[in-house]
Design an enzyme around this catalytic site. Structure first.
Site: not given
Length: 840
Positions: A328, A589, A593, A657, A682
């Site tokens: 708005d 707000d 809304d 890998n 890992n």
């Protein structure tokens, strides 16, 4: 949990007070604390008592990890206890690392959410006070007003012009009037007019009510439980899920194939099984949930420093991906401080009579607070002590009018204020400056001409009318007819300073701003031009009403301003924007809304918003300023970029890998790495990646919105995984044919090359720029250097022997160092060619 008083809508107040052991003055503080211990927090999904334990156990929920734990346990009983214990220890250490990081993220988010808690007014010890909604207990007496959320299922004790939006429960489009009374026990939900329900909110009016049910014991809670309501999946969560499917497909194919081939080659079944599962762990970025949580929590903390509070973490990524922002104009483009510029009669002359009628209406209205009424009251205080309010017909978003009935002596006067056309619709005459009445039809053209003049100057205009209703003591919508139009109320709300630059910043970030306003199209066009929209393209609410969804879909991206829009049209605009491929943010707000905030990819509200808007929002701004939003978008994109870095790291070096290891196992007479060595590899490569949240991000990654692109990730994985594999096989060749390594030396050499190359390559693929032109974050650089150093020293330590690693001669170390250096150079050249050829 069931309500304390089932069918409470059929029980008189006095009897209900007895059942709930409360009074009209509410509970004492001590009793409220006791009941909170007894009934728990007022939440749809109460917090788990053992939250930390569940968080730790969640680190083991990966099916691959669970199978590996089972296989390691099997190995323990079949004669390999030492290796099994090492594998289990590594799994546990990885889990603890993930738990520690996620715990920190959870605590950080809880602190942020406390800043924007939704509160409600309650009577405690007979005194009104505001408390968080989750602290409400059965027996509390709550005080409700327009814009407030209903904190539980309640029975109304007192009400005044109370209208409630129950669309979330009943699907009813229009607000429902509520009042004190007793309703039949078998009345359906929509007819319990004396009751209020959690999940709904007050549109206008006020009330006090006693809380009967909270949390899961409410109507809304029971529906949520039955339907297993979950928040809609965000664009980011959808991307993570699709990425998970991609890895799952690759991992399953590779693991099943490797296990089958190793068994075919007559290798020990259990060792082959453990090796395959260890490969699967290596391929699976099991730290991805922790890394995402850490990244999002870190991003939320950075955004909080910019006065942007994140309520739902996953929305940060959507915030960064957002390319359309709908808002708005009031308080966003404009100062948000509305002033009454003038009160004018039909001729356009300043009129004290018009101002007095407006003041009467604004002074006595009791609906939701709005800046227009505040502007009228603040313009000039007037003495209305001779008037007494009799009744009120509250404003609603269909009529767009507010009527007040007042009396002075024997005269009963109804004064109506609202949108100009809505007021004219109920008028049959207009009062001239001379005090005479003329037919409204004769004045329509002149009135609309004045409206155009005011609108072109950027003023918002309301109409004011009155009617003598004789001896009537109560009014309804039906009384709004046969009225006399008396004049105009003209309001000003100038643009904010620096708004032109702010909108330019948004455009430079790839975010287009679209205004959605209920204001007159001329007012909207005037304001938009003043803040930098050169030739704004405009679509009005009436035009939108006559447009099909298909036609809107074709036009929605072209339109800059949607003016004269009805509240229920906002959702339609947002959904059309989303269907046309945009990530849409909506900033609102107001009471009307909430639905649009839910419909958007990112719902944005402000701390001063009504409760229902703050509840619906994903992100809350501590001040209503697009400048704050610009900084929030930057932080959102930084978070998204760092999350993708982990994905790229996990799918390049790791994938390469593990793929190389799988291939090597087919032609080597021994396993290239033992399961415990794969898991250690890992774990050590994950440590630098856990610092990725604090890494710096190149400016070009922030300038445009970015979204998950699985096709791009697949190409990245194949390209850089291939480069990684090439140098892995180069390592195999050097170890076997040049250095003539033994089995233990081979495994040690490859362990060193795998960990160090995977750690160092992070510094290359973290940026699109040459790695020496993009400075990494301090913690990422330190962690990378630390892991490289620890890895090089590991075979020489006592722990090296435990993991089957042996010290290597200098010739081995130099050869491996040269291979890693060549790998970095090759990856850098590949990166340059890849980004020139493949767009993200």
């Amino acid at each position: 949990m069931v309500p304390l008083a089932p069918e409470f809508w059929s029980i008189p107040h006095a009897q209900l007070f007895q059942q709930l052991d409360t009074t009209s003055h509410g509970l004492t503080s001590n009793e409220a604390r006791r009941r909170r211990t007894l009934y728990g927090s007022n939440l749809q999904k109460p917090k788990r008592k053992w939250q930390l334990l569940f968080l730790l156990l969640a680190q083991f929920k990966s099916p691959i990890t669970l199978i590996l734990v089972f296989a390691a346990g099997l190995s323990f009983f079949l004669g390999g206890p030492a290796d099994a214990l090492i594998i289990l220890t590594i799994i546990f250490v990885s889990a603890v690392l993930g738990f520690w990081q996620e715990r920190g993220a959870v605590k950080a988010v809880e602190k942020l959410l406390a800043i924007v808690q939704i509160k409600t007014e309650v009577l405690r010890d007979g005194t009104p006070m505001e408390i968080p909604v989750e602290e409400i207990v059965p027996g509390d007496v709550v005080v409700l007003s327009a814009g407030g959320s209903i904190p539980g299922d309640c029975l109304i004790l007192e009400s005044r012009d109370l209208f409630v939006d129950e669309a979330t429960l009943t699907g009813e489009t229009y607000p429902v009037e509520k009042a004190v009374g007793v309703v039949a026990a078998d009345a359906p939900l929509g007819r319990r007019v004396n009751s209020l329900f959690m999940g709904t909110h007050v549109v206008s009016g006020s009330a006090t009510a006693v809380v009967v049910g909270i949390g899961a014991a409410t109507e809304f809670g029971q529906i949520s439980h039955r339907l297993k309501f979950r928040p809609p999946e965000t664009e980011f969560e959808r991307g993570v899920r699709r990425f998970g499917y991609l890895l799952l497909e690759v991992t399953l194919l590779l693991v099943i194939a490797i296990f089958a081939i190793n068994v075919y080659l007559a290798r020990p079944v259990l060792d082959s099984f453990l090796f395959s599962l260890a490969l699967a762990v290596g391929l699976t970025p099991q730290l991805l949930p922790a890394i995402i949580s850490i990244n999002l929590a870190h991003g939320a903390k950075c955004m909080a420093r910019q006065r942007v509070i994140v309520k739902r973490l996953a929305s940060i990524e959507n915030f960064g991906s957002m390319n359309v922002l709908c808002s708005d104009k009031t308080g966003t483009l404009t100062e948000g401080i509305v002033r009454l510029h003038a009160a004018l009669d039909v001729e356009g002359t300043a009129s004290d009579r018009v101002l007095f009628y407006a003041y009467l209406n604004a002074h006595f209205e009791t609906g939701f607070m709005n800046p227009l009424d505040e502007a009228i009251r603040a313009h000039r205080p007037l003495d209305v002590s001779a008037y007494q309010k009799l009744d009120e017909e509250p404003y609603d978003f269909v009529r767009k009018r507010l009527s007040i009935l007042v009396s002075k002596g024997d005269q009963h006067l109804m004064v109506t204020k609202g949108a100009l056309q809505s007021v004219l619709d109920v008028c049959t005459s207009a009062e001239t400056s001379l005090g005479t009445n003329v037919e409204i039809a004769a004045m329509q053209e002149k009135i609309h001409q004045r409206l155009k003049e005011f609108s072109r100057q950027g003023f918002r205009t309301l109409g004011i009318a009155y009617r003598d209703v004789g001896t009537t003591m109560r009014i309804s919508k039906d009384h709004e007819s046969g009225m006399t139009f008396v004049g105009f109320l003209v309001f000003s709300d100038p643009p904010k300073q620096g708004m032109v630059e702010t909108i330019h910043h948004l455009k430079s970030l790839g975010v287009s701003l679209k205004l959605i306003t209920g204001d007159n199209h001329l007012v909207a066009a005037h304001i938009s031009q003043r803040v930098g929209f050169a030739s704004p393209r405009l679509l009005t609410g009436p035009d939108l009403h006559n447009m099909s969804d298909e036609a809107l879909l074709k036009r929605v991206n072209e339109v800059d301003i949607f003016a004269e829009v009805e509240p229920n049209q906002k959702d339609r605009i947002i959904l059309a924007l989303r269907k046309s491929g945009n990530v849409v943010g909506y900033m609102g707000d107001g009471i009307n809304d909430a639905s649009a905030l839910h419909a958007a990819d990112v719902g944005i509200s402000v701390d001063s918003a009504v409760d229902v808007a703050k509840e619906a929002a994903d992100i809350v701004l501590m001040e209503k300023d697009l400048g704050v939003l610009v900084q929030g978008v930057r932080e959102g994109r930084t978070t998204f970029a760092n999350t993708l870095k982990y994905v790229f790291m996990a799918t390049s070096a790791n994938f390469g890998n593990m793929f190389s290891m799988a291939g090597a196992s087919l032609f080597l007479p021994f396993l290239p790495l033992l399961p415990k060595q794969i898991l250690l590899t890992n774990l050590m490569t994950d440590i630098p990646e856990m610092t990725i949240a604090t890494d710096s991000v190149d400016s070009e990654l922030i300038h445009q919105p970015r979204r998950w692109n699985i096709a791009f990730i697949r190409k990245f994985m194949l390209t850089f995984g291939f480069i990684s594999s090439v140098f892995d096989y180069l390592t195999f060749g050097a170890l076997l044919f040049i250095l003539h390594a033994t089995t233990e030396q081979f495994r040690t050499g490859w362990f060193l090359e795998s960990v160090i190359s995977a750690s160092v390559i992070v510094l290359v693929i973290r940026s699109r720029r040459p790695f020496f032109k993009s400075k990494p974050g301090k913690y990422l650089l330190l962690a990378t250097l630390l892991i490289a150093g620890v890895t090089a020293a590991f075979p020489f330590s006592p722990l090296g022997g435990v993991f089957g690693l042996v010290p290597l001669q200098m010739t081995f170390l130099v050869a491996l160092g040269v291979i890693v250096l060549l790998y970095v150079v090759a990856a850098e050249l590949t990166k340059k060619a890849f980004y020139e050829r493949v767009a993200f």
